[in-house]
Scaffold this active site. Structure first.
Site, short mmCIF file in Angstrom:
data_model
loop_
_atom_site.label_atom_id
_atom_site.label_comp_id
_atom_site.label_asym_id
_atom_site.label_seq_id
_atom_site.Cartn_x
_atom_site.Cartn_y
_atom_site.Cartn_z
N GLU A 93 0.95 -1.13 0.04
CA GLU A 93 0.01 -0.05 0.07
C GLU A 93 0.77 1.31 -0.01
O GLU A 93 1.67 1.34 0.88
CB GLU A 93 -0.78 0.28 1.33
CG GLU A 93 -1.70 1.41 1.36
CD GLU A 93 -2.28 1.28 2.70
OE1 GLU A 93 -2.85 0.31 3.26
OE2 GLU A 93 -2.61 2.50 3.30
N ARG B 109 0.30 10.38 0.54
CA ARG B 109 0.66 11.29 1.54
C ARG B 109 1.84 12.48 0.84
O ARG B 109 2.11 13.15 1.41
CB ARG B 109 0.98 10.93 2.63
CG ARG B 109 -0.22 10.25 3.54
CD ARG B 109 0.26 9.66 4.91
NE ARG B 109 -0.62 8.54 4.81
CZ ARG B 109 -0.20 7.80 6.13
NH1 ARG B 109 0.78 7.70 6.64
NH2 ARG B 109 -1.24 6.71 6.42
N LYS C 71 -10.95 -1.91 6.82
CA LYS C 71 -9.38 -1.26 7.60
C LYS C 71 -10.23 -0.95 9.07
O LYS C 71 -11.11 -0.33 9.24
CB LYS C 71 -8.95 -0.23 6.68
CG LYS C 71 -7.71 0.56 7.45
CD LYS C 71 -7.04 1.56 6.44
CE LYS C 71 -6.29 2.15 7.10
NZ LYS C 71 -4.93 2.64 6.65
C1 3PG Z 1 -1.93 3.78 7.80
O1 3PG Z 1 -2.07 4.79 7.06
O2 3PG Z 1 -2.55 2.82 7.66
C2 3PG Z 1 -0.98 3.90 8.94
O3 3PG Z 1 -0.20 5.35 8.91
C3 3PG Z 1 0.23 2.80 8.87
O4 3PG Z 1 0.30 3.07 10.29
P1 3PG Z 1 1.82 2.79 11.01
O5 3PG Z 1 2.59 3.74 10.14
O6 3PG Z 1 1.51 3.26 12.48
O7 3PG Z 1 2.13 1.42 10.73
#
Ligand code: 3PG
Length: 209
Positions: A40, A44, A128
């Site tokens: 994924e 951003r 999710k």
């Molecule tokens: C996401 O967008 O799913 C999260 O930011 C991923 O979370 P993490 O960086 O805490 O693993």
């Protein structure tokens, strides 16, 4: 369109923030070689769409999707770049309508039982669960899956190597996502050997469950 089938090969999904498109292909190959089946790429950063396009065209044996989707028009944008799925931190009717009309598999985000039931009504059995750790993590998922046994989760947000096993041991968890095995500092330094080591460990946690 439910995305459940896309994550059947590997239960660990890297959630990556790519700051430079030039690292996308090497990162994707590193993760694929470590046993990752899908990635994924979060929308951003300025180069995220370019990174998705590079991965989709140059590493076709890795399933690439787009994360942090929050506007309907992003569905067409990612489809044009070759993304195979979309992940959103939450979901609106507009976003869902667009994903369905463009036939883009979506993992919509939910944080409460009402949101989960609404998404289930729209046909999304894989959701999710974000931000997983702040929402109550494993105990919260255990609690909601009692009355909602038909819903499967893709928790992300705050998951680490130490926590991964507990999430994966839950019957309601199809797969988990996280950035812990693609740390920003290693990616910036182009330390693909270091990322590979962490990714192999992460994939291994997914396999033993
Ligand atoms: C996401 O967008 O799913 C999260 O930011 C991923 O979370 P993490 O960086 O805490 O693993």
């Amino acid at each position: 369109m439910d995305a459940s089938k896309l994550f059947s090969k590997s239960r660990i999904v890297p959630v990556v923030v790519i700051e430079e498109a030039a690292v996308a292909v090497d990162l994707a190959k590193t993760l694929r070689d470590a046993g990752v089946a899908s990635i994924e790429v979060t929308l951003r950063t300025a180069c995220a769409l370019e990174a998705i396009e590079l991965i989709a065209s140059q590493v076709p044996d890795l399933i690439v999707g787009a994360g942090s989707i929050r506007r309907p028009e992003q569905i067409s944008e990612i489809a044009a770049r070759g993304a195979s799925f979309a992940v959103s931190p939450g979901a609106t009717e507009l976003l869902i309508d667009e994903a369905i009309s463009k036939q883009m598999p979506l993992v919509p985000g939910a944080a409460t039982a009402s949101e989960m039931i609404r998404l289930s009504e729209r046909g999304y059995q894989l959701q999710k669960f974000f931000p997983a750790e702040l929402l109550g993590g494993v105990p919260m998922l255990k609690a909601v899956s009692g009355p909602l046994p038909e819903i499967k989760f893709f928790p992300t947000g705050g998951i680490t190597a130490a926590l991964a096993k507990d999430y994966l041991s839950l019957a309601c968890v199809s797969c988990i996502g996280g950035s812990w095995f693609v740390p920003a500092a290693l990616l910036k330094a182009r330390d693909f050997a270091g990322i590979r080591e962490l990714a192999v460990e992460a994939v291994g946690i997914g396999e033993v469950q």
